[in-house]
Motif scaffolding. Structure first.
Motif, PDB file in Angstrom:
ATOM      1  N   ARG A  46       0.826  -1.211   0.000  1.00 28.34           N
ATOM      2  CA  ARG A  46       0.000   0.000   0.000  1.00 28.34           C
ATOM      3  C   ARG A  46       0.859   1.259   0.000  1.00 28.34           C
ATOM      4  O   ARG A  46       0.415   2.339  -0.405  1.00 28.34           O
ATOM      5  N   GLU A  47       2.127   1.114   0.451  1.00 27.79           N
ATOM      6  CA  GLU A  47       3.034   2.256   0.534  1.00 27.79           C
ATOM      7  C   GLU A  47       3.798   2.485  -0.776  1.00 27.79           C
ATOM      8  O   GLU A  47       3.961   3.626  -1.218  1.00 27.79           O
ATOM      9  N   VAL A  48       4.285   1.405  -1.389  1.00 25.53           N
ATOM     10  CA  VAL A  48       5.141   1.549  -2.577  1.00 25.53           C
ATOM     11  C   VAL A  48       4.871   0.421  -3.576  1.00 25.53           C
ATOM     12  O   VAL A  48       4.331  -0.626  -3.219  1.00 25.53           O
ATOM     13  N   ASP A  49       5.292   0.669  -4.803  1.00 25.01           N
ATOM     14  CA  ASP A  49       5.258  -0.366  -5.836  1.00 25.01           C
ATOM     15  C   ASP A  49       6.544  -1.189  -5.708  1.00 25.01           C
ATOM     16  O   ASP A  49       7.544  -0.934  -6.375  1.00 25.01           O
ATOM     17  N   VAL A  50       6.514  -2.176  -4.815  1.00 25.26           N
ATOM     18  CA  VAL A  50       7.719  -2.939  -4.487  1.00 25.26           C
ATOM     19  C   VAL A  50       8.314  -3.619  -5.706  1.00 25.26           C
ATOM     20  O   VAL A  50       9.542  -3.627  -5.890  1.00 25.26           O
ATOM     21  N   MET A  51       7.486  -4.193  -6.562  1.00 24.18           N
ATOM     22  CA  MET A  51       8.004  -4.934  -7.705  1.00 24.18           C
ATOM     23  C   MET A  51       8.800  -4.026  -8.644  1.00 24.18           C
ATOM     24  O   MET A  51       9.799  -4.450  -9.243  1.00 24.18           O
ATOM     25  N   LYS A  52       8.390  -2.770  -8.763  1.00 28.80           N
ATOM     26  CA  LYS A  52       9.134  -1.820  -9.596  1.00 28.80           C
ATOM     27  C   LYS A  52      10.529  -1.585  -9.011  1.00 28.80           C
ATOM     28  O   LYS A  52      11.536  -1.615  -9.737  1.00 28.80           O
ATOM     29  N   TYR A  53      10.585  -1.383  -7.712  1.00 27.13           N
ATOM     30  CA  TYR A  53      11.875  -1.113  -7.082  1.00 27.13           C
ATOM     31  C   TYR A  53      12.748  -2.366  -7.015  1.00 27.13           C
ATOM     32  O   TYR A  53      13.973  -2.281  -7.092  1.00 27.13           O
TER      33      TYR A  53
END
Length: 387
Positions: free
Chosen positions: A181-188
């Protein structure tokens, strides 16, 4: 002496003034452990040791020097240290291996100044294999690991995300959802695979700097462990790096390599183990008790980003990352029976892969193509949130 001290102090203050604004999250954890009077800080090249030590020198009224500074050799080091400790609460000595007989000198300083802090740092190879026996009763060894995915996301976004201490707990889904919900983890995570393990990724020429680290590890660090080496020995180690980078199989053919380089098995194993000791490769064994003349079950770069930096076999990143993320958090072994899985971590059997990878008989499959846990499958990125 006064001139040397004045110049060294100016250099320290100048270095502190140029410290990067972004700092590793791990530094806060590290500070909590810096409570002993004698500390040996070790860790991979480029992991941020100097940045941490300069920042803590400022906070603790300690004098920072690096022994690769030519000024340090102008006057006797023990006498220089005496002058420093008369005005400061302690001394921080970086690149300690440049100091002749550093183990003896540190022991003497530690005993002679019982109310002062003496903290030193260098690469793990130097730190753990020279003079440690003399200092073990006085100095605490602390390691600084490479950057986690969690730290990389902090560098990129400024967000401080929850730590996932146990990626196999029943609470994983809730924590994962909170992070997503905080970040697009897969992108990072995709960016992290290419350059995210060392804080200097924000600077130019990342791949060149990684190559420089590999070469320094081979040509400088390893001789401190195994002694004098020939050009043939250096050639073997470079060949091992090349093979691991571009082969789909994460191991080496001992017989073939010994024949090609006219090398004994014992010497090859010695070089391979030294590459592990300097943090260049990680050797995964099948059992806790292995012969010293063993290449282990699998061999990976200790820094999984190296596969990308060398334009190598990215397919090996998956397993290399899992090994990187778990090897210091418990007991990690290669599965003897590969029909049952790839690894055993704290008695949990793991299979590593993507969308088409079956669980076999493993407890879990670690997959890089999912963002939330599903039945018996764990997102690979969650392993990168452990520190």
């Amino acid at each position: 002496m006064e001139n040397v001290l004045e110049l060294l102090e100016l250099r320290m203050k100048r270095s502190i003034s140029f410290l990067p604004a972004k700092r590793r999250l791990y530094f806060e954890e590290l500070k909590k452990r810096f409570v002993s009077r004698g500390i040996l800080l070790c860790g991979p090249r480029g992991s941020g040791k100097t940045t941490f030590l300069l920042s803590i020198a400022q906070e603790e009224n300690m004098f920072y020097i690096s022994t690769d500074d030519p000024l340090v050799g102008v006057v006797p080091f023990y006498e220089l240290s005496q002058h420093i400790l008369s005005s400061y609460d302690g001394i921080i000595i970086d690149e300690i291996h440049f100091l002749k007989d550093w183990g003896i000198q540190l022991k003497s300083l530690y005993d002679s100044f019982p109310n002062k802090k003496i903290w030193i740092s260098d690469s793990s190879s130097i730190m753990l294999h020279k003079s440690i026996a003399e200092l073990s009763r006085r100095f605490v060894i602390i390691s600084l690991p490479l950057m986690s995915l969690r730290e990389f996301i902090h560098f990129e976004t400024g967000k401080i995300l929850p730590v996932i201490t146990d990626p196999f707990s029943s609470e994983l889904s809730d924590i994962s959802m909170k992070i997503l919900r905080e970040v697009d983890v897969m992108k990072y995570f995709k960016s992290y695979k290419g350059h995210g393990t060392r804080p200097f990724y924000t600077e130019p020429n990342f791949k060149d700097r990684i190559m420089n680290i590999i070469q320094k590890s081979i040509y400088y660090d390893i001789p401190h462990i195994v002694g004098t080496l020939s050009e043939n020995h250096f050639g073997v180690m470079n060949a091992i790096v090349s093979y691991l980078a571009y082969s789909k199989i994460p191991t080496i053919n001992v017989e073939s390599m010994c024949k090609e380089w006219r090398l004994s098995k014992e010497k090859l194993y010695q070089l391979l183990n030294a590459m592990g000791q300097v943090g260049l490769v990680t050797i995964v064994q099948k059992s806790l008790i292995e012969s010293p003349y063993s290449k282990g079950a699998k061999i990976f770069f200790s820094d999984p980003v190296i596969y990308s930096a060398l334009d190598g076999e990215i397919g090996n990143f998956r397993e290399a990352f899992v090994v990187f993320a778990l090897k210091d958090r418990g007991t990690l072994l290669a599965q003897k029976d590969e029909t049952k899985g790839d690894y055993i971590f704290n008695n949990i059997t793991l299979e590593i892969g993507g969308a088409n990878k079956k669980r076999k008989q493993a407890h879990y499959v670690i997959r890089d193509d999912i963002d939330l846990p599903v039945r018996n499958a764990i997102p690979m990125w969650t392993l990168g949130m452990g520190w």
